[in-house]
Design a protein around this motif. Structure first.
Motif, PDB file in Angstrom:
ATOM      1  N   THR A  44       0.846  -1.202   0.000  1.00  7.26           N
ATOM      2  CA  THR A  44       0.000   0.000   0.000  1.00  7.26           C
ATOM      3  C   THR A  44       0.870   1.236   0.000  1.00  7.26           C
ATOM      4  N   THR A  45       0.420   2.265  -0.679  1.00  7.65           N
ATOM      5  CA  THR A  45       1.110   3.554  -0.683  1.00  7.65           C
ATOM      6  C   THR A  45       0.154   4.635  -0.199  1.00  7.65           C
ATOM      7  N   TRP A  46       0.592   5.393   0.777  1.00  6.60           N
ATOM      8  CA  TRP A  46      -0.141   6.581   1.206  1.00  6.60           C
ATOM      9  C   TRP A  46       0.471   7.782   0.517  1.00  6.60           C
ATOM     10  N   LEU A  47      -0.376   8.671   0.018  1.00  7.29           N
ATOM     11  CA  LEU A  47       0.023   9.652  -0.980  1.00  7.29           C
ATOM     12  C   LEU A  47       0.279  11.038  -0.402  1.00  7.29           C
ATOM     13  N   GLU A  48       1.213  11.712  -1.030  1.00  6.01           N
ATOM     14  CA  GLU A  48       1.525  13.101  -0.693  1.00  6.01           C
ATOM     15  C   GLU A  48       0.272  13.970  -0.801  1.00  6.01           C
ATOM     16  N   GLY A  49       0.123  14.891   0.146  1.00  6.27           N
ATOM     17  CA  GLY A  49      -1.006  15.803   0.123  1.00  6.27           C
ATOM     18  C   GLY A  49      -2.254  15.277   0.794  1.00  6.27           C
ATOM     19  N   LYS A  50      -2.240  14.020   1.193  1.00  6.63           N
ATOM     20  CA  LYS A  50      -3.394  13.420   1.864  1.00  6.63           C
ATOM     21  C   LYS A  50      -3.197  13.463   3.379  1.00  6.63           C
ATOM     22  N   SER A  66       4.185   2.037   2.191  1.00  3.17           N
ATOM     23  CA  SER A  66       5.083   3.102   1.743  1.00  3.17           C
ATOM     24  C   SER A  66       4.366   4.438   1.907  1.00  3.17           C
ATOM     25  N   ILE A  67       5.057   5.404   2.492  1.00  2.13           N
ATOM     26  CA  ILE A  67       4.437   6.710   2.761  1.00  2.13           C
ATOM     27  C   ILE A  67       5.234   7.781   2.029  1.00  2.13           C
ATOM     28  N   GLU A  68       4.553   8.516   1.183  1.00  2.00           N
ATOM     29  CA  GLU A  68       5.233   9.512   0.361  1.00  2.00           C
ATOM     30  C   GLU A  68       5.561  10.781   1.164  1.00  2.00           C
ATOM     31  N   PRO A  69       6.577  11.538   0.724  1.00  2.00           N
ATOM     32  CA  PRO A  69       6.889  12.822   1.372  1.00  2.00           C
ATOM     33  C   PRO A  69       5.665  13.727   1.393  1.00  2.00           C
ATOM     34  N   GLY A  70       5.491  14.468   2.478  1.00  2.00           N
ATOM     35  CA  GLY A  70       4.385  15.403   2.594  1.00  2.00           C
ATOM     36  C   GLY A  70       3.082  14.804   3.073  1.00  2.00           C
ATOM     37  N   ASN A  93       9.723   7.608   3.830  1.00  7.67           N
ATOM     38  CA  ASN A  93      10.849   8.404   3.346  1.00  7.67           C
ATOM     39  C   ASN A  93      10.365   9.800   2.995  1.00  7.67           C
ATOM     40  N   GLY A  94      10.457  10.715   3.957  1.00  6.68           N
ATOM     41  CA  GLY A  94      10.144  12.102   3.682  1.00  6.68           C
ATOM     42  C   GLY A  94      11.362  12.835   3.153  1.00  6.68           C
ATOM     43  N   THR A  95      11.240  14.127   3.045  1.00  7.13           N
ATOM     44  CA  THR A  95      12.364  14.988   2.663  1.00  7.13           C
ATOM     45  C   THR A  95      12.411  16.167   3.614  1.00  7.13           C
ATOM     46  N   ALA A  96      13.504  16.924   3.553  1.00  8.50           N
ATOM     47  CA  ALA A  96      13.623  18.097   4.419  1.00  8.50           C
ATOM     48  C   ALA A  96      12.499  19.089   4.151  1.00  8.50           C
TER      49      ALA A  96
END
Length: 362
Positions: A44-50, A66-70, A93-96
Motif C-alpha cells: 500500500t502507498t499513502w500519498l503526498e497531500g493526503k 510506503s508513505i510519500e513525502p508530505g 521516506n520524507g524529505t527536508a
C-alpha cells in the motif's frame, strides 16, 4: 451500443480503483482526507497531500506500507496504535522540505482542523499511543516528525522492538516517555537489535527523549534541544540504556550533548568485548547501579579520555551535562550515590572497584 460501452468502461474503472493499493484499506472522506478503517494486508502507498486519519482498533500493518513525502497521519484518540504484523514494514521516506507527519487528531497546525471543532481542543502529550515495529526488521523513518504521542502502558511514541530499523533526520517533540521505571523514551529502542541506526534526529519537549539497547552503536549526530530555542530541551535530558542484555560485542557511544544513564545493579561488559567512549561522553548512574568489567579496564576504551566522567544522576555540574533527573537543585550528589565500576580481574579480597579520578560520587 454506446450504453454498453459506457457500462463496460464503468466496470473497468471500478476494477482499477479497487486494485489501487491506497484504496484497499482506506475510505475517502473528502478530497484530501482518508479515514483508515482496515488493516494493511497488501502493499500500500499513502500519498503526498493526503491526511490519513487512523480509525481502527488494533490497526496492523501486515504488508509493506510506503508513505510519500508530505503525507500527514493523524491518530483519532479512540484508535491510537499502529503495529507491524505478518510481513509488515513501514517505509516512510520524507524529505527536508516535505516531512511525513505523525500527530494527534487535535493538531490543527498539521493538516488542518480534522476534528472540525474550530480550535476548541488543543493537542497535548499522550493524545495517541505509539507505532511499534513489533519484532519485525527493516522499517525506515527518514525526515518524519512525531508529535503528541505516548499514551498507554508504554509511553513511547515510536517503539523499535525485537528487530532493527532506521530512524534518521526525524523530529520528536511534545511526546511523553514518562514511565516511572525510566525505560521508555519518546523513541524507544531499548529492545532494538544490532543493525538499528539512529542518526541526525532532534528531540525536544518530551518527558524522556530516547532509550537504547546496549546492542548497537550511537554516534554524536542527534540533537536534544529545539534548534530554534536552545533552552527548550527534555524534562529528563538523557539517553536511557536498556541493559537487560549485557555488552556482548564491540560497542561505541559518542553522544556528548546529554549523558547516558545506567540503571542496572549488574551491567556486564563480557569477555574481551569493548565499550568505546568518545571524549566528553558522560555516564550517569542511578542508586545501586554499577558496571562490571570482565577483562579489567581494557573493557572500557578511552575511560580516561578528555571530558569523560562516571557520576551520579544527581550530579548537575557542567561536566555532567546538566539536570538529568529533572528536579532543579532539589537534590545534590554525594558519596555512595551509586556503586562503582567493578574490576572482575582483581584477586578476591583486593579493592575490586576502580578509583579513577573521573569516577565521582560512587
Amino acid at each position: 451500443m454506446k450504453k454498453k460501452m459506457l457500462l463496460l468502461l464503468g466496470v473497468v474503472f471500478f476494477i482499477s480503483c479497487s486494485d489501487d493499493s491506497e484504496e484497499s484499506s482506506t475510505t475517502p472522506v473528502a478530497s484530501n482526507i482518508i479515514e483508515v478503517t482496515e488493516n494493511i494486508d497488501a502493499p500500500t502507498t499513502w500519498l503526498e497531500g493526503k491526511v490519513y486519519i487512523i480509525k481502527k482498533n488494533d490497526f496492523y500493518v501486515n504488508n509493506t506500507l510506503s508513505i510519500e513525502p508530505g503525507t500527514i497521519i493523524k491518530f483519532h484518540p479512540s484508535y491510537s496504535y499502529m503495529t507491524l504484523g505478518g510481513t509488515g514494514t513501514i517505509v516512510a521516506n520524507g524529505t527536508a522540505d516535505k516531512p511525513i507527519i505523525f500527530t494527534s487528531y487535535k493538531d490543527d497546525a498539521h493538516g488542518g482542523d480534522s476534528n472540525a471543532d474550530a480550535g476548541a481542543t488543543l493537542p497535548a502529550r499522550k493524545d495517541w499511543a505509539r507505532i511499534s515495529t513489533n519484532g519485525l526488521n527493516g522499517s525506515i523513518f527518514n525526515y518524519c516528525e512525531f508529535y503528541y504521542g505516548g499514551s498507554g502502558s508504554y509511553t513511547s511514541t515510536l517503539e523499535i522492538y525485537g528487530g532493527y530499523a532506521t530512524v534518521t533526520n526525524c523530529t520528536f517533540a511534545n511526546n511523553d516517555g514518562s514511565d516511572g521505571s525510566m525505560q521508555f523514551g519518546a523513541l524507544d529502542a531499548g529492545d532494538a537489535t544490532s543493525g538499528t541506526i539512529i542518526q541526525n534526529n532532534v528531540f525536544y519537549n518530551n518527558i524522556r527523549p530516547l532509550s537504547i539497547s546496549s546492542e548497537f552503536n550511537l554516534d554524536n549526530s542527534n540533537t536534544f534541544h529545539n534548534p530554534a530555542n536552545t533552552s527548550l530541551r527534555n524534562t529528563f535530558n538523557y539517553i536511557y540504556v536498556e541493559s537487560i542484555n549485557d555488552i556482548n560485542s564491540n560497542i561505541s557511544w559518542s553522544e556528548t550533548e546529554v549523558p547516558y544513564l545506567i540503571n542496572d545493579v549488574d551491567f556486564w561488559i563480557n569477555g574481551t568485548y569493548t565499550l568505546t567512549l568518545a571524549n566528553n561522553v558522560v555516564l550517569k548512574f542511578t542508586p545501586s547501579s554499577q558496571i562490571v568489567c570482565n577483562n579489567g579496564s581494557s573493557n572500557i576504551v578511552n575511560y580516561n579520555g578528555t571530558g569523560v566522567y562516571f557520576t551520579s544522576i544527581k550530579d548537575d555540574s557542567v561536566n555532567s551535562k546538566g539536570d538529568s533527573n529533572g528536579d532543579g537543585s532539589l537534590t545534590t550528589p554525594s558519596a555512595n550515590d551509586w556503586v562503582g565500576i567493578y574490576d572482575n580481574t582483581a584477586p578476591f579480597g583486593d579493592p575490586n572497584y576502580f578509583s579513577w579520578s573521573n569516577i565521582l560520587y560512587d
